[in-house]
Each structure stands twice: as structure tokens, then as C-alpha cells.
Design a protein around this motif. Structure first.
Motif, short mmCIF file in Angstrom:
data_model
loop_
_atom_site.label_atom_id
_atom_site.label_comp_id
_atom_site.label_asym_id
_atom_site.label_seq_id
_atom_site.Cartn_x
_atom_site.Cartn_y
_atom_site.Cartn_z
N LEU A 52 -11.77 6.54 -3.13
CA LEU A 52 -11.11 6.72 -4.42
C LEU A 52 -9.72 7.30 -4.17
CD1 LEU A 52 -11.45 6.47 -7.46
CD2 LEU A 52 -12.57 8.70 -7.45
N GLY A 53 -8.68 6.56 -4.57
CA GLY A 53 -7.31 7.00 -4.35
C GLY A 53 -6.80 7.82 -5.53
N PHE A 54 -6.09 8.89 -5.24
CA PHE A 54 -5.49 9.75 -6.25
C PHE A 54 -3.99 9.80 -6.05
CE2 PHE A 54 -9.78 11.31 -5.62
CZ PHE A 54 -10.24 11.44 -6.91
N GLU A 55 -3.26 9.76 -7.17
CA GLU A 55 -1.80 9.91 -7.15
C GLU A 55 -1.39 10.74 -8.33
OE1 GLU A 55 0.37 6.24 -7.01
OE2 GLU A 55 -0.99 5.38 -5.53
N GLY A 56 -0.35 11.54 -8.15
CA GLY A 56 0.16 12.36 -9.24
C GLY A 56 1.32 13.20 -8.79
N GLU A 57 1.67 14.18 -9.63
CA GLU A 57 2.76 15.09 -9.28
C GLU A 57 2.49 16.48 -9.83
OE1 GLU A 57 6.18 13.07 -10.91
OE2 GLU A 57 6.07 14.21 -12.76
N ALA A 58 3.05 17.46 -9.14
CA ALA A 58 2.92 18.86 -9.53
C ALA A 58 4.33 19.45 -9.63
CB ALA A 58 2.09 19.62 -8.50
N TRP A 59 4.54 20.35 -10.61
CA TRP A 59 5.86 20.92 -10.86
C TRP A 59 5.70 22.36 -11.33
CZ3 TRP A 59 8.10 23.28 -15.03
CH2 TRP A 59 9.48 23.42 -15.05
N ASP A 60 6.64 23.21 -10.93
CA ASP A 60 6.68 24.57 -11.44
C ASP A 60 8.12 25.05 -11.48
OD1 ASP A 60 5.19 26.98 -12.36
OD2 ASP A 60 6.20 27.87 -10.64
N PRO A 81 9.24 23.64 -3.64
CA PRO A 81 10.42 24.34 -4.15
C PRO A 81 10.45 24.41 -5.68
CG PRO A 81 11.04 22.42 -2.82
CD PRO A 81 9.56 22.41 -2.94
N PRO A 82 11.20 25.38 -6.22
CA PRO A 82 11.33 25.49 -7.68
C PRO A 82 11.90 24.22 -8.30
CG PRO A 82 12.27 27.41 -6.60
CD PRO A 82 11.94 26.43 -5.53
N ARG A 83 11.37 23.87 -9.48
CA ARG A 83 11.84 22.74 -10.28
C ARG A 83 11.82 21.40 -9.54
NH1 ARG A 83 13.73 24.61 -15.01
NH2 ARG A 83 14.31 26.79 -15.11
N ASP A 84 10.93 21.28 -8.57
CA ASP A 84 10.81 20.05 -7.80
C ASP A 84 9.52 19.34 -8.19
OD1 ASP A 84 11.49 18.15 -5.78
OD2 ASP A 84 10.05 19.10 -4.43
N LYS A 85 9.62 18.09 -8.63
CA LYS A 85 8.44 17.30 -8.94
C LYS A 85 7.88 16.78 -7.61
CE LYS A 85 9.59 15.87 -13.59
NZ LYS A 85 9.82 14.75 -14.51
N THR A 86 6.86 17.46 -7.13
CA THR A 86 6.27 17.11 -5.85
C THR A 86 5.15 16.10 -6.07
OG1 THR A 86 6.76 19.33 -5.06
CG2 THR A 86 5.18 18.06 -3.79
N LYS A 87 5.32 14.93 -5.49
CA LYS A 87 4.32 13.87 -5.63
C LYS A 87 3.23 14.07 -4.59
CE LYS A 87 7.46 10.44 -7.54
NZ LYS A 87 7.10 10.70 -8.90
N PHE A 88 2.01 13.68 -4.96
CA PHE A 88 0.90 13.76 -4.01
C PHE A 88 0.08 12.50 -4.07
CE2 PHE A 88 -0.66 15.85 -7.89
CZ PHE A 88 -1.84 15.16 -8.12
N GLN A 89 -0.57 12.20 -2.95
CA GLN A 89 -1.51 11.08 -2.82
C GLN A 89 -2.66 11.56 -1.96
OE1 GLN A 89 0.79 7.94 -1.01
NE2 GLN A 89 1.22 7.03 -3.00
N HIS A 90 -3.84 11.08 -2.27
CA HIS A 90 -4.99 11.43 -1.45
C HIS A 90 -6.03 10.33 -1.57
CE1 HIS A 90 -7.74 13.97 0.75
NE2 HIS A 90 -8.67 13.73 -0.16
N LEU A 91 -6.63 9.98 -0.46
CA LEU A 91 -7.70 8.99 -0.43
C LEU A 91 -9.00 9.74 -0.16
CD1 LEU A 91 -7.85 5.96 -0.76
CD2 LEU A 91 -7.69 5.73 1.70
N PHE A 92 -9.91 9.67 -1.11
CA PHE A 92 -11.15 10.44 -1.07
C PHE A 92 -12.30 9.50 -0.75
CE2 PHE A 92 -14.72 12.47 -3.45
CZ PHE A 92 -14.80 13.63 -2.68
N ALA A 93 -12.95 9.68 0.40
CA ALA A 93 -14.07 8.84 0.82
C ALA A 93 -15.36 9.38 0.21
CB ALA A 93 -14.16 8.81 2.33
N LEU A 94 -15.91 8.66 -0.73
CA LEU A 94 -17.14 9.08 -1.40
C LEU A 94 -18.32 9.08 -0.43
CD1 LEU A 94 -16.55 7.14 -4.69
CD2 LEU A 94 -16.55 9.61 -4.43
#
Length: 188
Positions: free
Chosen positions: A67-75, A103-116
Motif C-alpha cells: 500500500l503506497g502512501f503520499e502526502g505532505e507535512a507543514w509547520d 525546516p519552518p514553513r516548508d511543505k515536506t512531501k513524503f512517500q512510503h510503501l507499506f508491505a501488508l
């Protein structure tokens, strides 16, 4: 400042935005003609923002899938860490750290592949998952923020395959995809 007598340092704790003026008075009582004005804007320390781009919502998957996950985190002041949490069929929640020191105010993208398959998932199990981020709160202590919880319902591989095959609207005879899919099912 002890080593520079012409320099003064003032620490002022600001809980809200305000205007301050600086007026200097010398030993003879003389002041500066125009006091210097300071407009100080205090920024509220906001909680981290988390966005999931994929998958959008709950999904049905096979225990053999990844199961692939993609998104972004920001602070606004930066993230200490962020990641993904999952729980398999009411077991203990597992946390996967996907990044640190954003870093501050940086939209950090992430991806992860989760093997069930790697976590022992079986058909009819349910995996709940959500994203999380940790920053420093207004009190100076670590603060963890959680995203919305989603679910992955595990179905037998052949059931997922048949549903996908039926969605195309074509019969196996109308397309070579049906034959390829049957071969894939046989290989699996």
C-alpha cells in the motif's frame, strides 16, 4: 553589556502583539527628541498541518499488496518528526518515522510503501492508519498532531481481482487484458 558599556540588552516576554517605544535618558536627564517605536507582532504557534494525497480515504486491498502512501507535512516553526501510524486488527499501534527536522514553513512531501504481507495481514483483517507530526508547542514541549484515521479492509486476492476485472465493463473476450489478468491470477 559588561564588555560594551554603550550597549544595553532587554528581554521582554511577549504574549500578544504590541507597540513599544524606546526613550533614552542620559546622566544629565536629557532624552532623545523622537522616541523610537517598535511594532512587535507575536505569531501564534500553530499545530502542524498534514495532508494525505494518496490513498484518498478507505481502501480494499489484498494481503499480498503493498500500500503506497503520499502526502505532505507543514509547520510554521518546523517539524521535529513526522510519519505514519498503523494498527492491524486491534493490535498495538506501530509508528513509522518518515522524516525529521523539517525546516519552518516548508511543505515536506513524503512517500512510503507499506508491505501488508510483512506485518502478517490476513484476509478479513482491517488495518487502520493515520499520519502524525511532532513539533514544539507553545509551552516549549514536544507536541504530536494526528491526521484523520483511515481503514484498509483486507480481502482475498481473487476477490479483489474479480472486482477490478468487472469494473472495466469489457468481457475477457473483448480485451486481451482479461487473458493477462487470468494469467496473473494463475501465477499468484
Amino acid at each position: 553589556e559588561p564588555d560594551r558599556p554603550q550597549m544595553f540588552r532587554v528581554n521582554v516576554a511577549m504574549a500578544k502583539s504590541d507597540k513599544l517605544s524606546l526613550q533614552l535618558v542620559d546622566a544629565d536627564g536629557r532624552t532623545n527628541k523622537v522616541p523610537h517605536q517598535f511594532d512587535i507582532e507575536v505569531l501564534k504557534n500553530r499545530a502542524p498541518e498534514l495532508k494525505v494525497a494518496f490513498p484518498k480515504g478507505d481502501v480494499e486491498v489484498s494481503p499480498l499488496q503493498e500500500l503506497g502512501f503520499e502526502g505532505e507535512a507543514w509547520d510554521d516553526f518546523g517539524l521535529r518528526a513526522f510519519g505514519l501510524a498503523f494498527n492491524l486488527a486491534g493490535g498495538e499501534t506501530q509508528f513509522i518515522e518518515l522524516g525529521t527536522n523539517s525546516p519552518p514553513r516548508d511543505k515536506t512531501k513524503f512517500q512510503h510503501l507499506f508491505a501488508l504481507e510483512g506485518v502478517g495481514a490476513q484476509p478479513e483483517d482491517v488495518v487502520s492508519w493515520y499520519v502524525w507530526a511532532e513539533d514544539v508547542g507553545p509551552d516549549g514541549k514536544p507536541r504530536r498532531t494526528y491526521g484523520d484515521m483511515f481503514f484498509a479492509e483486507l480481502k482475498p486476492f481473487d476477490e479483489i481481482f474479480r472486482e477490478a476485472q468487472g469494473m472495466g465493463g469489457e468481457s475477457a473476450g473483448e480485451s486481451g487484458a482479461g487473458q493477462e489478468g487470468a494469467e496473473l491470477l494463475e501465477l499468484q
